[in-house]
Motif scaffolding. Structure first.
Motif, short mmCIF file in Angstrom:
data_model
loop_
_atom_site.label_atom_id
_atom_site.label_comp_id
_atom_site.label_asym_id
_atom_site.label_seq_id
_atom_site.Cartn_x
_atom_site.Cartn_y
_atom_site.Cartn_z
N PHE A 85 1.45 -0.91 2.83
CA PHE A 85 1.29 -0.39 1.47
C PHE A 85 -0.15 0.05 1.21
O PHE A 85 -0.39 1.06 0.56
CB PHE A 85 1.73 -1.43 0.43
CG PHE A 85 3.20 -1.42 0.14
CD1 PHE A 85 3.74 -0.54 -0.79
CD2 PHE A 85 4.05 -2.28 0.80
CE1 PHE A 85 5.10 -0.52 -1.06
CE2 PHE A 85 5.42 -2.27 0.54
CZ PHE A 85 5.94 -1.39 -0.39
N LEU A 86 -1.11 -0.71 1.72
CA LEU A 86 -2.52 -0.34 1.57
C LEU A 86 -2.80 0.97 2.30
O LEU A 86 -3.46 1.87 1.74
CB LEU A 86 -3.42 -1.45 2.11
CG LEU A 86 -4.91 -1.16 2.12
CD1 LEU A 86 -5.44 -1.00 0.69
CD2 LEU A 86 -5.66 -2.26 2.85
N LEU A 87 -2.31 1.10 3.53
CA LEU A 87 -2.52 2.34 4.29
C LEU A 87 -1.89 3.53 3.57
O LEU A 87 -2.46 4.62 3.54
CB LEU A 87 -1.94 2.20 5.70
CG LEU A 87 -2.64 1.20 6.62
CD1 LEU A 87 -1.89 1.08 7.93
CD2 LEU A 87 -4.09 1.59 6.85
N PHE A 88 -0.71 3.32 2.98
CA PHE A 88 -0.06 4.41 2.25
C PHE A 88 -0.90 4.82 1.04
O PHE A 88 -1.05 6.02 0.77
CB PHE A 88 1.35 4.02 1.81
CG PHE A 88 2.05 5.10 1.06
CD1 PHE A 88 2.47 6.25 1.70
CD2 PHE A 88 2.27 4.99 -0.30
CE1 PHE A 88 3.11 7.27 1.01
CE2 PHE A 88 2.92 5.99 -1.00
CZ PHE A 88 3.33 7.14 -0.34
N ALA A 89 -1.42 3.85 0.32
CA ALA A 89 -2.26 4.17 -0.83
C ALA A 89 -3.48 4.98 -0.40
O ALA A 89 -3.85 5.96 -1.05
CB ALA A 89 -2.69 2.89 -1.55
N ILE A 90 -4.09 4.59 0.71
CA ILE A 90 -5.24 5.33 1.24
C ILE A 90 -4.83 6.75 1.61
O ILE A 90 -5.52 7.72 1.28
CB ILE A 90 -5.86 4.59 2.44
CG1 ILE A 90 -6.51 3.28 1.98
CG2 ILE A 90 -6.87 5.46 3.16
CD1 ILE A 90 -6.90 2.34 3.10
N LEU A 91 -3.69 6.88 2.30
CA LEU A 91 -3.22 8.21 2.72
C LEU A 91 -2.98 9.14 1.54
O LEU A 91 -3.22 10.35 1.64
CB LEU A 91 -1.92 8.08 3.53
CG LEU A 91 -2.06 7.69 4.99
CD1 LEU A 91 -0.70 7.33 5.58
CD2 LEU A 91 -2.71 8.82 5.78
N THR A 92 -2.50 8.61 0.44
CA THR A 92 -2.19 9.48 -0.71
C THR A 92 -3.46 10.05 -1.36
O THR A 92 -3.38 11.07 -2.06
CB THR A 92 -1.36 8.74 -1.78
OG1 THR A 92 -2.11 7.63 -2.27
CG2 THR A 92 -0.03 8.30 -1.23
#
Length: 130
Positions: free
Chosen positions: A115-122
């Protein structure tokens, strides 16, 4: 990135199938012992992975390595969390001791990383932005 989209979509379909099967089992038996596992299979496994599949179909992150880590931590974390929950709450095969709790915690931690990586990617640039 369409490969990531297809992979996440297929894994989410397996979670949907498992969640539907578990829900029909609970309805047929009248028991709610699987309710937490059932809910997490559908929300984390089906819904989250499906949403990420749509993201990778629409956007192509410029940082391919981060996207790869996101996808694999999502899959491993979803399987780990739901599997760990099943071991912890249902206690199948007489499994006792710290193992079910460790599986639950490790799977959930890997999923949090996803979830953290996804937030960064967005918030990062995509190939469409360049």
């Amino acid at each position: 990135m369409n490969g990531y989209s297809k992979l996440l979509l297929r894994v989410s379909a397996l979670f949907a199938l498992g969640g539907a099967f578990l829900g029909s089992h609970m309805a047929g038996s009248g028991g709610l012992e699987f309710k937490s596992v059932h809910a997490h299979i559908l929300v984390v496994g089906w819904l989250s992975l499906f949403a990420w599949a749509v993201f990778y179909k629409i956007f192509t992150p410029a940082n391919k390595l981060l996207a790869k880590f996101h996808v694999w931590t999502a899959i491993i974390g979803a399987v780990g969390l739901t599997g760990g929950m099943w071991l912890y709450y249902v206690r199948p095969f007489g499994i006792d001791g710290p193992f079910p709790l460790i599986g639950f915690i490790v799977g959930g931690s890997i999923l949090m990383i996803s979830f953290l990586l996804f937030a960064i990617l967005t918030f990062m640039k995509t190939e469409e932005d360049q």
